[in-house]
Design a protein around this motif. Structure first.
Motif, PDB file in Angstrom:
ATOM      1  N   ARG A   1      26.179 150.587 -13.465  1.00 31.66           N
ATOM      2  CA  ARG A   1      26.416 150.323 -14.893  1.00 31.66           C
ATOM      3  C   ARG A   1      26.118 148.871 -15.229  1.00 31.66           C
ATOM      4  O   ARG A   1      26.177 147.998 -14.378  1.00 31.66           O
ATOM      5  CB  ARG A   1      27.904 150.526 -15.229  1.00 31.66           C
TER       6      ARG A   1
ATOM      7  N   ARG B   1      29.529 146.039 -14.729  1.00 31.95           N
ATOM      8  CA  ARG B   1      30.187 146.787 -13.642  1.00 31.95           C
ATOM      9  C   ARG B   1      31.011 145.815 -12.801  1.00 31.95           C
ATOM     10  O   ARG B   1      30.706 144.619 -12.745  1.00 31.95           O
ATOM     11  CB  ARG B   1      29.143 147.493 -12.772  1.00 31.95           C
TER      12      ARG B   1
ATOM     13  N   TRP C   1      37.013 161.962 -11.763  1.00 36.56           N
ATOM     14  CA  TRP C   1      37.522 162.692 -10.594  1.00 36.56           C
ATOM     15  C   TRP C   1      36.447 162.965  -9.548  1.00 36.56           C
ATOM     16  O   TRP C   1      36.585 163.839  -8.687  1.00 36.56           O
ATOM     17  CB  TRP C   1      38.194 164.011 -11.000  1.00 36.56           C
TER      18      TRP C   1
ATOM     19  N   LEU D   1      42.280 147.250 -14.833  1.00 32.98           N
ATOM     20  CA  LEU D   1      41.324 148.342 -15.033  1.00 32.98           C
ATOM     21  C   LEU D   1      40.416 148.047 -16.234  1.00 32.98           C
ATOM     22  O   LEU D   1      39.195 148.259 -16.183  1.00 32.98           O
ATOM     23  CB  LEU D   1      42.052 149.672 -15.212  1.00 32.98           C
TER      24      LEU D   1
HETATM   25  C1  LIG Z   1      32.220 157.446 -16.634  1.00 32.63           C
HETATM   26  C2  LIG Z   1      33.528 156.852 -16.151  1.00 32.63           C
HETATM   27  C3  LIG Z   1      34.509 157.682 -15.663  1.00 32.63           C
HETATM   28  C4  LIG Z   1      35.690 157.135 -15.165  1.00 32.63           C
HETATM   29  N1  LIG Z   1      36.602 157.963 -14.563  1.00 32.63           N
HETATM   30  C5  LIG Z   1      37.656 157.425 -13.914  1.00 32.63           C
HETATM   31  C6  LIG Z   1      38.517 158.248 -13.124  1.00 32.63           C
HETATM   32  O1  LIG Z   1      38.338 159.452 -12.970  1.00 32.63           O
HETATM   33  N2  LIG Z   1      39.554 157.662 -12.508  1.00 32.63           N
HETATM   34  C7  LIG Z   1      39.779 156.311 -12.597  1.00 32.63           C
HETATM   35  O2  LIG Z   1      40.749 155.822 -12.012  1.00 32.63           O
HETATM   36  N3  LIG Z   1      38.991 155.506 -13.329  1.00 32.63           N
HETATM   37  C8  LIG Z   1      37.934 156.027 -13.980  1.00 32.63           C
HETATM   38  N4  LIG Z   1      37.083 155.212 -14.697  1.00 32.63           N
HETATM   39  C9  LIG Z   1      37.411 153.786 -14.811  1.00 32.63           C
HETATM   40  C10 LIG Z   1      36.763 152.982 -13.668  1.00 32.63           C
HETATM   41  O3  LIG Z   1      37.653 152.921 -12.566  1.00 32.63           O
HETATM   42  C11 LIG Z   1      36.443 151.562 -14.121  1.00 32.63           C
HETATM   43  O4  LIG Z   1      35.686 151.599 -15.325  1.00 32.63           O
HETATM   44  C12 LIG Z   1      35.618 150.783 -13.116  1.00 32.63           C
HETATM   45  O5  LIG Z   1      35.346 149.512 -13.640  1.00 32.63           O
HETATM   46  C13 LIG Z   1      34.310 151.505 -12.780  1.00 32.63           C
HETATM   47  O6  LIG Z   1      33.610 150.823 -11.771  1.00 32.63           O
HETATM   48  P1  LIG Z   1      32.252 150.031 -12.126  1.00 32.63           P
HETATM   49  O7  LIG Z   1      32.634 148.986 -13.169  1.00 32.63           O
HETATM   50  O8  LIG Z   1      31.860 149.353 -10.837  1.00 32.63           O
HETATM   51  O9  LIG Z   1      31.265 151.002 -12.627  1.00 32.63           O
HETATM   52  C14 LIG Z   1      35.914 155.734 -15.198  1.00 32.63           C
HETATM   53  C15 LIG Z   1      34.913 154.907 -15.718  1.00 32.63           C
HETATM   54  C16 LIG Z   1      33.724 155.449 -16.173  1.00 32.63           C
HETATM   55  C17 LIG Z   1      32.640 154.526 -16.675  1.00 32.63           C
END
Ligand SMILES: Cc1cc2nc3c(=O)[nH]c(=O)nc-3n(C[C@H](O)[C@H](O)[C@H](O)COP(=O)(O)O)c2cc1C
Length: 216
Positions: A21, A24, A105, A170
Motif C-alpha cells: 500500500r 504502509r 481476516w 493502529l
Molecule cells: C484492506 C484492509 C483490511 C484490514 N483488515 C484488518 C483485519 O482484519 N484485522 C486487523 O487487525 N487490522 C486490519 N486492517 C488494519 C491494518 O492492521 C493496518 O491498516 C495496517 O497498517 C496494515 O498494514 P500496512 O500499513 O503495512 O499495509 C486492515 C487494513 C486494510 C488496509
C-alpha cells in the motif's frame, strides 16, 4: 570471514515486505524485525542478516503464466521476463521471513500472488511468519502457513504475532506514520510495547537457522 575473523554463516535469508500500500507501516515493522535480529549479534556474530525483498518494488502483475508452476522444470519455460526475474530472486535464498499485515481476516492478495508465480523455488525452504494487526493478525498467520504447505515449504512452528497496543497506534500504522519502533526512539522500540515479542522473533529465527544448519 567477517571483520572479527569468524566464519560467516553461508545461508542467505530473505525477509519479505508483504504490504504494497501507499502509505504502509510494513517497512517499519520489517526494520524492527531486522533490528531485533541484529541485536543478537553481540552473542553470535555469525548470525546472518536477512536481505529485504520488497513486493512493492517487484510490482508483479496478477498471475499471468500459462503453465502450472509446479510443472515447470526450468525457469526458461516461464512465459514472462518478470517471472524469470522473480524465480531468480527467490532461488538466491535458502529461507524466508514473511512480514505481513492481516487484511480482512486473511493475508494481502499481493503475497499470495507472489507465491503462486513459483513452486520449486519455494519448496523445501524453511519460513516463518511475522504477522501484525489489531490482535496480532493470527488468522492471516495461520492461513499463510497453510499456503506454505501447499508449495512444500518447511514451516517453522514458532510464529510471531504483533498486536498494535491500541486504536491510536493502529490508526498511525494505517496512515504509514512513525509508530516509534526505531531502537530507543519511542514506545515500540527499546523497552517499548513489543519488547516481549522480540524474544519470539529471535527464537523463531534461531529455529529457522537450526533447520538450515547442516544443509547450507
Ligand atoms: C484492506 C484492509 C483490511 C484490514 N483488515 C484488518 C483485519 O482484519 N484485522 C486487523 O487487525 N487490522 C486490519 N486492517 C488494519 C491494518 O492492521 C493496518 O491498516 C495496517 O497498517 C496494515 O498494514 P500496512 O500499513 O503495512 O499495509 C486492515 C487494513 C486494510 C488496509
Amino acid at each position: 570471514m567477517d571483520m572479527t575473523g569468524q566464519e560467516e554463516y553461508p545461508a542467505k535469508i530473505g525477509i519479505i515486505i508483504c504490504s504494497t500500500r501507499t502509505p504502509r507501516v510494513c517497512p517499519q515493522i520489517t526494520q524492527f524485525v531486522l533490528d531485533t535480529i541484529q541485536s543478537t549479534k553481540h552473542q553470535d556474530t555469525t548470525i546472518p542478516t536477512p536481505d529485504i525483498i520488497d513486493l512493492a518494488e517487484w510490482n508483479l502483475p496478477l498471475f499471468n503464466e500459462s503453465s502450472i508452476p509446479s510443472q515447470i522444470k526450468d525457469p526458461s519455460q516461464y512465459d514472462h521476463d518478470h517471472t524469470r526475474a522473480w524465480s531468480a530472486e527467490i532461488t538466491r535464498y535458502h529461507a524466508f521471513i514473511f512480514v505481513v499485515p492481516q487484511y480482512n481476516w486473511g493475508y494481502p492478495a499481493v503475497i499470495k500472488n507472489a507465491i503462486d508465480y513459483l513452486y520449486h523455488e519455494w519448496s523445501g525452504k524453511p519460513a516463518f511468519v511475522v504477522s501484525y494487526g489489531g490482535h496480532g493478525g493470527g488468522k492471516c498467520n495461520r492461513q499463510l502457513r497453510e499456503v506454505f504447505r501447499g508449495v512444500r515449504m518447511e514451516v517453522i512452528e514458532r510464529n510471531v504475532e504483533l498486536a498494535f497496543p491500541g486504536r491510536g497506534v493502529l490508526e498511525r500504522a494505517a496512515k504509514g506514520e512513525d509508530i516509534g519502533l526505531a531502537n530507543g526512539s519511542g514506545s515500540g522500540g527499546k523497552l517499548g510495547f513489543w519488547e516481549d515479542e522480540r524474544r519470539g522473533i529471535v527464537d523463531a529465527y534461531r529455529e529457522l537457522l537450526q533447520v538450515l544448519s547442516g544443509r547450507v
